[in-house]
Design a protein around this motif. Structure first.
Motif, short mmCIF file in Angstrom:
data_model
loop_
_atom_site.label_atom_id
_atom_site.label_comp_id
_atom_site.label_asym_id
_atom_site.label_seq_id
_atom_site.Cartn_x
_atom_site.Cartn_y
_atom_site.Cartn_z
N ALA A 287 6.11 28.82 2.17
CA ALA A 287 5.51 28.62 3.48
C ALA A 287 4.80 27.27 3.56
O ALA A 287 4.85 26.57 4.59
N ALA A 288 4.15 26.89 2.47
CA ALA A 288 3.47 25.60 2.44
C ALA A 288 4.46 24.45 2.59
O ALA A 288 4.20 23.47 3.32
N GLU A 289 5.60 24.55 1.93
CA GLU A 289 6.64 23.52 2.05
C GLU A 289 7.21 23.51 3.48
O GLU A 289 7.42 22.45 4.07
N LEU A 294 -1.33 22.29 2.67
CA LEU A 294 -1.73 22.24 1.26
C LEU A 294 -2.47 23.52 0.90
O LEU A 294 -2.96 24.24 1.78
N ILE A 295 -2.56 23.79 -0.40
CA ILE A 295 -3.21 25.01 -0.88
C ILE A 295 -4.30 24.64 -1.88
O ILE A 295 -4.07 23.84 -2.79
N LEU A 296 -5.46 25.23 -1.71
CA LEU A 296 -6.55 25.12 -2.68
C LEU A 296 -6.69 26.46 -3.38
O LEU A 296 -7.01 27.47 -2.74
N GLY A 321 4.01 19.87 -5.59
CA GLY A 321 2.75 19.13 -5.63
C GLY A 321 1.84 19.42 -4.45
O GLY A 321 1.16 18.52 -3.94
N ARG A 322 1.80 20.70 -4.01
CA ARG A 322 1.00 21.07 -2.84
C ARG A 322 -0.27 21.84 -3.20
O ARG A 322 -1.08 22.12 -2.31
#
Length: 483
Positions: A287-289, A294-296, A321-322
Motif C-alpha cells: 500500500a505504501a508503494e 512513508l512508514i515510521l 526504502g519506505r
C-alpha cells in the motif's frame, strides 16, 4: 557543608524602591519568600556584598542588622550571617499573580503544555501495587556491571569519547555494535550512513515528524495508540488521522488516500499488544508503494518477546526504502538513560542528523561509550534474559489472577511484553482514582484514544514494576473496586 550564597545572586532593585538599605532588605526578603534563599544558607560577607554592589560596607552591615531584627537572618558569632530557620517559608505566603512576564508569551499558552500523556504519580514507588508501564525494576537491573562499564568509560583511554564534541557524529563503538548485533536480530541490515542515535525513541519520533511533516501534510496513527506520538504529530502542523486497529494491528485497507506518513507499532501494538502478521505487513508495504506514503515503525518492546520468538521487523521486509525504524535501549535498560536510534534511507538520516545537530548535537558521549561496553561485554544480553524470565513469571501470575477474578482482557498479545490491555464496564479514570486510595495504580485508557472518539472503558495493567508476589492481591483489589 553549609552553602554560601554568592554575591552575584544579588541585584539591587531600582532607585525608586527606596534607600539603599531598604533595597538591600527587599532583595533578601524577596529571595527568602520565593525560596531562592533557604534556611541555614550563609549570606555573603558584608565586605564582599558591598564590593559587588559598589556601595558602603556600613550600609550592608546596617541592612543585615535590620534583617536580623526581623528574623529573616541570624548572626552566628564569627561565622557570619545566615538565613534564619524562623524566616517565613514560601508555602506560607499568599502570592498574588506570581512573577511578572511579558504579554507576548500569551500566544504560546497551551501550545505544548496542555497536551495529555499517560498520567502516573511521581511517587509511584510508594504504592504497594503499581501496575504501571515503562519504569525500571531495581531488583532486575544489573547495577554492578553497569557501574563497571561507566567507570571504564571514564578511563584515560576513553577520555576523548567521553569529552569530545561529536558534532553530527556519534560513538563509533556503539554504532558498530548496533549494526553488527542489535539490528540483525530484527532482520535489518544497515550501513553506518543509515543509522542515527537519538535521545530515546521519543526523540527519534520527533525528529522524523519534524523532517517529514508540517502544514498541509497528513499523518496516520493507530487508534488506540501512543499518546506521546499524537502530541508530536499534532504539534508538527500536520493533519492527524486515527485509524482503528483490530486483533492483528493496523489494517492497511483502512488507511485513507492522500496520506504522507503512517506510524505503526507493528511488532507490539501500543497499547493493545497485538502483533501484525507477516502477510499484513507485506500488504502495508504494498500500500505504501502504491499510494506513495512513508512508514515510521516504532519497535519499542521487541526484546520482551518471551512467549514465542519476535517476528522480524517491518523494516526487514522493506525493499522500496519506505520504512523508517525507531528503536530504543531505554525501554530495556532503564528509561532515564534516554538512548535510542533511527534506521532509514541515507537521505532521511542526513536531514535528521542535521536537525539533531541544531537541537541537541548528539547524546552524551559518556552514556554512549558506557552502553557500548555494556553491550559488547554481554551484560545487555544477560539483563534481557533476566527480564524475560521475570516478566514471563509475572505474566503467568497475572493471567491466573485475572481469570480467577473474572476481569476482561481486551488485548493480550501473543509474544509477551510487559502489560495487559483491559476493559471495564465503567469509567476507568474514576476507577483509577478509587484504586489509588487503596494503594493500587492502573493506567486509564482514555488518553490512548482519538480525542474525537474518546473511550473511557479501557485501562492498562503493567507488570514490569510490581513483584509477582504482590500481583494476586493487587488484582483482587481491582476486582473488588469493579464490583
Amino acid at each position: 557543608m553549609v552553602h554560601e550564597i554568592p554575591s552575584e545572586a544579588f541585584v539591587l532593585p531600582g532607585a525608586d524602591r527606596g534607600s539603599l538599605q531598604q533595597r538591600i532588605r527587599q532583595m533578601v526578603t524577596e529571595a527568602v519568600l520565593s525560596g531562592r534563599f533557604r534556611a541555614g544558607e550563609r549570606m555573603p560577607s558584608s565586605r564582599g556584598l558591598a564590593l559587588h554592589l559598589g556601595i558602603s560596607r556600613l550600609t550592608v552591615t546596617l541592612s543585615y542588622a535590620e534583617l536580623v531584627a526581623q528574623d529573616y537572618l541570624v548572626a552566628r558569632g564569627r561565622s557570619g550571617y545566615f538565613v534564619s530557620d524562623n524566616a517565613p517559608r514560601p508555602q506560607e505566603m499568599l502570592v498574588q499573580g506570581g512573577r511578572a512576564e511579558a504579554a507576548e508569551f500569551a500566544r504560546i499558552k497551551g501550545l505544548f503544555s496542555g497536551r495529555e500523556g499517560v498520567a502516573r504519580p511521581s511517587d509511584w514507588e510508594a504504592y504497594p501495587f503499581p501496575f504501571i508501564y515503562g519504569q525500571a525494576d531495581v531488583s532486575l537491573f544489573d547495577h554492578q556491571n553497569w557501574r563497571q562499564c561507566a567507570v571504564q568509560a571514564l578511563g584515560r583511554r576513553d577520555f576523548t569519547a567521553m569529552t569530545a564534541d561529536y558534532y553530527e557524529g556519534e560513538d563509533p563503538l556503539l554504532i558498530e555494535y548496533l549494526l553488527r548485533h542489535i539490528l540483525p536480530r530484527r532482520g535489518i541490515a544497515a550501513r553506518e550512513d543509515e543509522v542515527l542515535l537519538t535521545m530515546g525513541a521519543q526523540n527519534g519520533l520527533w525528529l522524523t515528524a519534524a523532517c517529514l511533516l508540517g502544514p498541509g501534510r497528513v499523518a496516520v496513527m493507530e487508534n488506540p495508540g501512543y499518546p506521546g506520538l499524537r502530541n508530536i504529530l499534532t504539534t508538527s502542523g500536520a493533519r492527524v488521522l486515527a485509524v482503528d486497529v483490530d486483533a492483528d494491528g493496523l489494517p492497511p485497507d483502512a488507511i485513507p488516500p492522500g496520506v504522507d506518513l503512517v506510524v505503526t507499532t507493528a511488532s507490539h501494538q501500543c497499547p493493545t499488544n497485538a502483533t501484525m502478521p507477516v502477510d499484513r505487513r507485506r500488504a502495508l508495504l504494498e500500500a505504501a508503494e502504491r499510494e506513495g506514503f512513508l512508514i515510521l515503525e516504532d519497535d519499542y518492546e521487541f526484546e520482551m518477546s518471551f512467549l514465542k520468538p519476535a517476528s522480524p521487523a517491518l523494516k526487514s521486509l522493506d525493499a522500496g526504502g519506505r520504512v523508517i525504524y525507531a528503536g530504543s535501549f531505554s525501554k530495556s535498560v532503564f528509561p532515564g538513560m534516554r538512548l535510542g536510534y533511527l534506521v532509514g534511507p541515507p537521505s532521511f538520516i542526513r536531514e535528521a542528523r542535521a536537525l539533531r545537530l541544531m537541537s541537541l548535537r548528539h547524546p552524551p558521549g559518556h552514556i554512549q561509550r558506557t552502553m557500548a561496553y555494556f553491550l559488547s561485554l554481554g551484560h545487555y544480553d544477560t539483563l534481557i534474559h533476566r527480564m524475560k524470565a521475570a516478566f514471563k513469571r509475572r505474566r503467568q501470575v497475572m493471567e491466573e489472577a485475572i481469570a480467577a477474578h473474572g476481569l476482561t482482557v481486551a488485548g493480550q498479545g501473543g509474544f509477551g511484553g510487559s502489560s495487559f490491555w483491559m476493559r471495564a464496564g465503567q469509567d476507568t479514570e474514576t476507577l483509577a482514582t478509587r484504586l489509588r486510595a487503596d494503594g493500587v495504580l492502573i493506567e486509564p485508557g482514555r488518553t490512548f484514544f482519538d480525542p474525537v472518539r474518546p473511550d473511557r472503558f479501557h485501562y492498562r495493567l503493567g507488570y514490569g514494576s510490581i513483584p509477582a508476589a504482590k500481583i494476586p492481591e493487587g488484582i483482587a483489589r481491582i476486582a473488588k473496586a469493579l464490583g
